[in-house]
Design an enzyme around this catalytic site. Sequence first.
Site, PDB file in Angstrom:
ATOM      1  N   SER A  14     -17.786  36.619  -2.454  1.00  0.00           N
ATOM      2  CA  SER A  14     -17.079  35.708  -1.608  1.00  0.00           C
ATOM      3  C   SER A  14     -17.214  36.094  -0.125  1.00  0.00           C
ATOM      4  O   SER A  14     -16.606  35.144   0.763  1.00  0.00           O
ATOM      5  CB  SER A  14     -15.672  35.605  -2.051  1.00  0.00           C
ATOM      6  OG  SER A  14     -14.824  36.976  -1.847  1.00  0.00           O
ATOM      7  N   SER A  17     -17.425  40.952  -4.308  1.00  0.00           N
ATOM      8  CA  SER A  17     -17.662  40.303  -2.941  1.00  0.00           C
ATOM      9  C   SER A  17     -18.166  40.693  -1.872  1.00  0.00           C
ATOM     10  O   SER A  17     -18.238  40.242  -0.743  1.00  0.00           O
ATOM     11  CB  SER A  17     -16.327  39.556  -2.741  1.00  0.00           C
ATOM     12  OG  SER A  17     -16.203  38.521  -3.815  1.00  0.00           O
ATOM     13  N   LYS A  46     -13.287  39.494   7.461  1.00  0.00           N
ATOM     14  CA  LYS A  46     -13.175  38.200   6.671  1.00  0.00           C
ATOM     15  C   LYS A  46     -11.826  37.489   6.853  1.00  0.00           C
ATOM     16  O   LYS A  46     -10.800  38.655   6.701  1.00  0.00           O
ATOM     17  CB  LYS A  46     -13.321  38.931   5.228  1.00  0.00           C
ATOM     18  CG  LYS A  46     -13.322  37.792   4.015  1.00  0.00           C
ATOM     19  CD  LYS A  46     -13.508  38.617   2.777  1.00  0.00           C
ATOM     20  CE  LYS A  46     -13.623  37.847   1.457  1.00  0.00           C
ATOM     21  NZ  LYS A  46     -13.800  38.165   0.214  1.00  0.00           N
TER      22      LYS A  46
HETATM   23  N1  GLN Z   1     -17.244  36.558  -7.839  1.00  0.00           N
HETATM   24  C1  GLN Z   1     -16.223  37.236  -8.235  1.00  0.00           C
HETATM   25  C2  GLN Z   1     -15.120  36.247  -8.456  1.00  0.00           C
HETATM   26  O1  GLN Z   1     -15.299  35.184  -8.341  1.00  0.00           O
HETATM   27  C3  GLN Z   1     -15.739  38.300  -7.457  1.00  0.00           C
HETATM   28  C4  GLN Z   1     -14.877  37.695  -6.050  1.00  0.00           C
HETATM   29  C5  GLN Z   1     -14.311  38.941  -5.318  1.00  0.00           C
HETATM   30  O2  GLN Z   1     -14.910  40.034  -5.408  1.00  0.00           O
HETATM   31  N2  GLN Z   1     -13.433  38.818  -4.646  1.00  0.00           N
HETATM   32  O3  GLN Z   1     -13.956  36.332  -8.867  1.00  0.00           O
END
Ligand code: GLN
Length: 481
Positions: free
Chosen positions: A155, A179, A80
């Site tokens: 994400s 994410s 990532k």
């Molecule tokens: N979807 C969550 C957010 O937007 C989690 C994102 C993540 O785990 N990086 O913050």
Amino acid sequence: MTTNAKRTIAAVRADLAAKRVSARELVADSYARIERDNPRLNAFLALSPERAYAQADRIDQMVARGEELPPLAGLPLAVKDVLATRGIPTTCGSRILENYRPPYDATCIERLEQAGAVVLGKTNCDEFAMGSSNENSAYGPVRNPVAPDRVPGGSSGGSAAAVAGGLAVAALGTDTGGSVRQPGALCGIPALMPTYGRVSRYGLIAFASSLDRVGPLTASVADAAALLGVIAGHDPCDATSAAVPVPDYLAELGKPVAGLRIGIPREYFGEGMDAGVRERVDAAIAQLEKLGCRRVELEMPHTDYAIATYYLIATAEASSNLARYDGVRYGLRTPADSLAEMYRKTRGTGFGAEVKRRIMLGTYALSAGYYEAYYLKAQKVRSLIARDFQQAFEKADLIVTPTSPVTAFRLGERTADPLAMYLADIYTVTGSLAGVPGISVPCGNTSEGLPVGLQIFGPHFGEARVLRLAHAFEQASAAVA
Ligand code: GLN
């Protein structure tokens, strides 16, 4: 099948050791797949062929010399783009870091390469890991390989799509509020969030430092165990990494699951869940009972406050962490007549809408006069959520829930409504706030053919138990299918 989504670490290593394939051929094969499928999926943002082939050559020399191969020998790995890679673009899916090349490697990457893994390149993600659909990337959305008109989740959407689409055999993602687990669920692959402190965050570009964790997305639960075994453990460069011994996770997988108490918290099975998700998760729980697990009904009364709590704490930490992007030290600089104007223009053009929204929310929550009402209160509720988990683990060995209330949605379907997007994290942010480990393991598809994920939480540093149940479930589901 044209995908290598089911190619596993053990199979790659066995093929190499038996000289059925060379590490160089494995890399070439991955790049051929990327060349063919990435224009459609947009899973990779940057490739690192020089580094990948150099590593492949090292592995091939070991094979030629008849040496014992390291545990991840030749593993085609995707990373990532929030993890620092020396000399390789690391953008966090943001314009503000468009040309940034870090001078060092994240600890987890260093460890994976030492274990023989081959870094193919960097994967797309929501900007600074803020999002649940990968639509917040400055470099365009990722498509779900299972259903190309749909999101892969976020994400870590690029990492999930790379593995599910067979472009890589395994990937690293990061999980702050879901994410790793949620894109794993939406793309139909196992995805593990380790305990906070289990894996070094050194070289993980910070979003919310008290929540951020690195975790694997893989073709099998055993592969997640293999990757965790390599990346886990204390790192002097990260004071929050724990000096807790690292078990042999692979060896733990074979232990029996009969008699394990699985807690089913009623708050995770309320309204808002797709009927198709509910059906698959209910069937999965029935399957676990067939394996001899004992079902325990749980109450985790503060679950309802988790989204509000998470979106206060995560945004507050983000507003502070992202203050460093000022056009002076990293990445983009938009020249202007005065320093203040340069800051304003750089941040104005460098950050996308969701990142700006979060910086504003977080700055507000931390500001004098509001701090007690928002941030401090959120920290108190965070403790109550953690206590819910602590009490649940007195009654149950593991907690089982859906990973996401919905399956992969259509691209664009939720972008106009940030709140609806935030609600996609309803089952994942709780474990993030509590610091416990959790995995999402595929539990079949809906009638529309969309993957559903089963989430298994364990107590702090209870990854071995989490992986054991996930593995037993995966094996039992494979036997049924
Ligand atoms: N979807 C969550 C957010 O937007 C989690 C994102 C993540 O785990 N990086 O913050």
